[in-house]
Design a protein around this motif. Structure first.
Motif, PDB file in Angstrom:
ATOM      1  N   SER A 129      -4.058  14.291  78.159  1.00  0.00           N
ATOM      2  CA  SER A 129      -3.828  14.122  76.729  1.00  0.00           C
ATOM      3  C   SER A 129      -4.545  15.229  75.965  1.00  0.00           C
ATOM      4  O   SER A 129      -5.467  15.875  76.486  1.00  0.00           O
ATOM      5  N   TRP A 130      -4.135  15.414  74.703  1.00  0.00           N
ATOM      6  CA  TRP A 130      -4.760  16.465  73.909  1.00  0.00           C
ATOM      7  C   TRP A 130      -6.215  16.145  73.592  1.00  0.00           C
ATOM      8  O   TRP A 130      -7.017  17.045  73.354  1.00  0.00           O
ATOM      9  N   VAL A 131      -6.563  14.880  73.605  1.00  0.00           N
ATOM     10  CA  VAL A 131      -7.964  14.510  73.399  1.00  0.00           C
ATOM     11  C   VAL A 131      -8.818  15.029  74.554  1.00  0.00           C
ATOM     12  O   VAL A 131      -9.915  15.579  74.350  1.00  0.00           O
ATOM     13  N   ASP A 240       7.963  20.489  63.389  1.00  0.00           N
ATOM     14  CA  ASP A 240       6.996  19.531  63.925  1.00  0.00           C
ATOM     15  C   ASP A 240       5.660  20.208  64.236  1.00  0.00           C
ATOM     16  O   ASP A 240       4.600  19.709  63.888  1.00  0.00           O
ATOM     17  N   PHE A 243       2.030  17.830  66.148  1.00  0.00           N
ATOM     18  CA  PHE A 243       1.039  17.105  65.343  1.00  0.00           C
ATOM     19  C   PHE A 243      -0.164  16.661  66.162  1.00  0.00           C
ATOM     20  O   PHE A 243      -1.314  16.813  65.731  1.00  0.00           O
ATOM     21  N   ASP A 244       0.076  16.075  67.348  1.00  0.00           N
ATOM     22  CA  ASP A 244      -1.036  15.510  68.123  1.00  0.00           C
ATOM     23  C   ASP A 244      -2.069  16.559  68.481  1.00  0.00           C
ATOM     24  O   ASP A 244      -3.278  16.323  68.380  1.00  0.00           O
ATOM     25  N   GLN A 245      -1.632  17.750  68.878  1.00  0.00           N
ATOM     26  CA  GLN A 245      -2.580  18.811  69.208  1.00  0.00           C
ATOM     27  C   GLN A 245      -3.296  19.324  67.963  1.00  0.00           C
ATOM     28  O   GLN A 245      -4.529  19.474  67.957  1.00  0.00           O
ATOM     29  N   TYR A 247      -3.816  17.864  65.104  1.00  0.00           N
ATOM     30  CA  TYR A 247      -4.708  16.859  64.518  1.00  0.00           C
ATOM     31  C   TYR A 247      -6.027  16.784  65.276  1.00  0.00           C
ATOM     32  O   TYR A 247      -7.088  16.617  64.668  1.00  0.00           O
ATOM     33  N   VAL A 248      -5.975  16.916  66.601  1.00  0.00           N
ATOM     34  CA  VAL A 248      -7.196  16.846  67.405  1.00  0.00           C
ATOM     35  C   VAL A 248      -8.068  18.077  67.176  1.00  0.00           C
ATOM     36  O   VAL A 248      -9.296  17.975  67.079  1.00  0.00           O
ATOM     37  N   ASP A 262       2.991  17.657  59.138  1.00  0.00           N
ATOM     38  CA  ASP A 262       2.739  16.350  59.744  1.00  0.00           C
ATOM     39  C   ASP A 262       1.322  15.849  59.469  1.00  0.00           C
ATOM     40  O   ASP A 262       1.111  14.644  59.286  1.00  0.00           O
ATOM     41  N   THR A 263       0.338  16.730  59.472  1.00  0.00           N
ATOM     42  CA  THR A 263      -1.027  16.288  59.165  1.00  0.00           C
ATOM     43  C   THR A 263      -1.133  15.883  57.700  1.00  0.00           C
ATOM     44  O   THR A 263      -1.875  14.954  57.356  1.00  0.00           O
TER      45      THR A 263
END
Length: 309
Positions: A129-131, A240, A243-245, A247-248, A262-263
């Motif tokens: 995961s990106w986390v 897009d 977003f997940d990357q 945002y982290v 997206d953020t």
């Protein structure tokens, strides 16, 4: 006329019955898209309403295009749009090309066990995961305690602050994205390479073509359609930007270059409990993606490709 219609209906029924097991296998996928993709499209009405959680979608008052006007008149819109497009274009270029290059390199490896090891190593990061990826990056580049940061300071080269440097944010995003996703992206090209007729290479060898000539005249044309297909599909999600990357990895120091649509939508929902403006932004992104896909598909067909339909 009625007899003709009945005859056609009977033929359709017989065909459906003949291929009933194929339709049965398709049913879960069709239900998935119906339940999770098409039915939720009724929520697009939120983009044209002043949505209230207590009133619901149907009873919330209509506001027409006001939500879209709010988006386009926002002082942050141009900056958000610029950041989103730049990061997406970087992803488009630096994702497809490494995927293709890795697939070509793996295709040239003749030792099977070594090829499997390399493919496993490059494919493995995709499951992180990106986390977790950010945790790895932080362990190397955290200010004062990171492995690379400490080494840099001990060598007397000064301070190193990668994570909070706005000039390094986009390169960091692209490099970590390439490291994580290249192995997975190469699978599509490897599948295309597996469909190339081996007799073409044999004929090329007889004609005296070396490895580079074979790659240029056989391998690359063989994966062209897959490359165009992936390019068209990725153009549809160009707004897009991952977003997940983002945002982290995002922090206050790099917001000026890392904040994307997206953020901004996420903050709008969380901080202001506003659903209408984010819904309008979602409609805007979908329309732009749809137009880009249609345009890219037509251009691909004019250039001799098959496109996506």
């Amino acid at each position: 006329m009625a007899s003709i219609i009945n005859a056609k209906s009977n033929r359709v029924i017989r065909k459906v019955y003949r291929y009933r097991w194929f339709y049965l296998l398709m049913a879960p996928g069709l239900l998935y898209f119906l339940i999770f993709r098409y039915i939720p499209m009724a929520g697009l009405l939120v983009a044209f309403k002043d949505y209230s959680v207590t009133k619901g979608i149907w009873d919330s008052p209509w506001v027409g295009w006001r939500n879209f006007e709010t988006i386009f008149e926002s002082p942050d819109f141009l900056r958000l749009m610029s950041n989103t497009l730049l990061i997406s274009l970087y992803r488009l270029v630096f994702n497809l090309l490494p995927d293709l290059i890795l697939a070509l390199l793996l295709n040239e490896i003749r030792v099977t066990w070594f090829k499997k090891i390399v493919q496993t190593i490059t494919y493995g990061p995709y499951f992180l995961s990106w986390v977790i990826v950010y945790g790895l990056v932080y362990s190397f580049f955290s200010p004062g305690t990171g492995l690379v940061t400490t080494f840099y300071q001990n060598m007397g080269w000064g301070e190193l602050n990668v994570l909070a440097n706005s000039d390094l944010f986009r390169p960091l995003i692209i490099l970590t994205d390439v490291w994580r996703n290249t192995g997975f992206g190469a699978i599509f090209f490897l599948a295309a390479l597996a469909t190339i007729n081996p007799e073409l290479y044999e004929a090329a060898v007889v004609d005296g073509a070396g490895r580079w000539r074979q790659i240029w005249h056989i391998t690359l044309p063989g994966v062209r359609e897959v490359f165009i297909l992936l390019l068209i599909l990725r153009l549809g999600t160009i707004l897009d930007a991952g977003f997940d990357q983002i945002y982290v990895f995002l922090n206050a120091r790099v917001t000026i270059v890392g904040d994307i649509l997206d953020t901004w939508i996420f903050r709008r929902i969380i901080e202001q409990s506003d659903f209408s403006i984010p819904a309008a932004m979602g409609v805007f992104k979908s329309v732009i993606g749809f137009v880009l896909v249609i345009a890219a598909n037509r251009i691909a067909k004019k250039l001799g490709g098959s496109g996506i339909y």
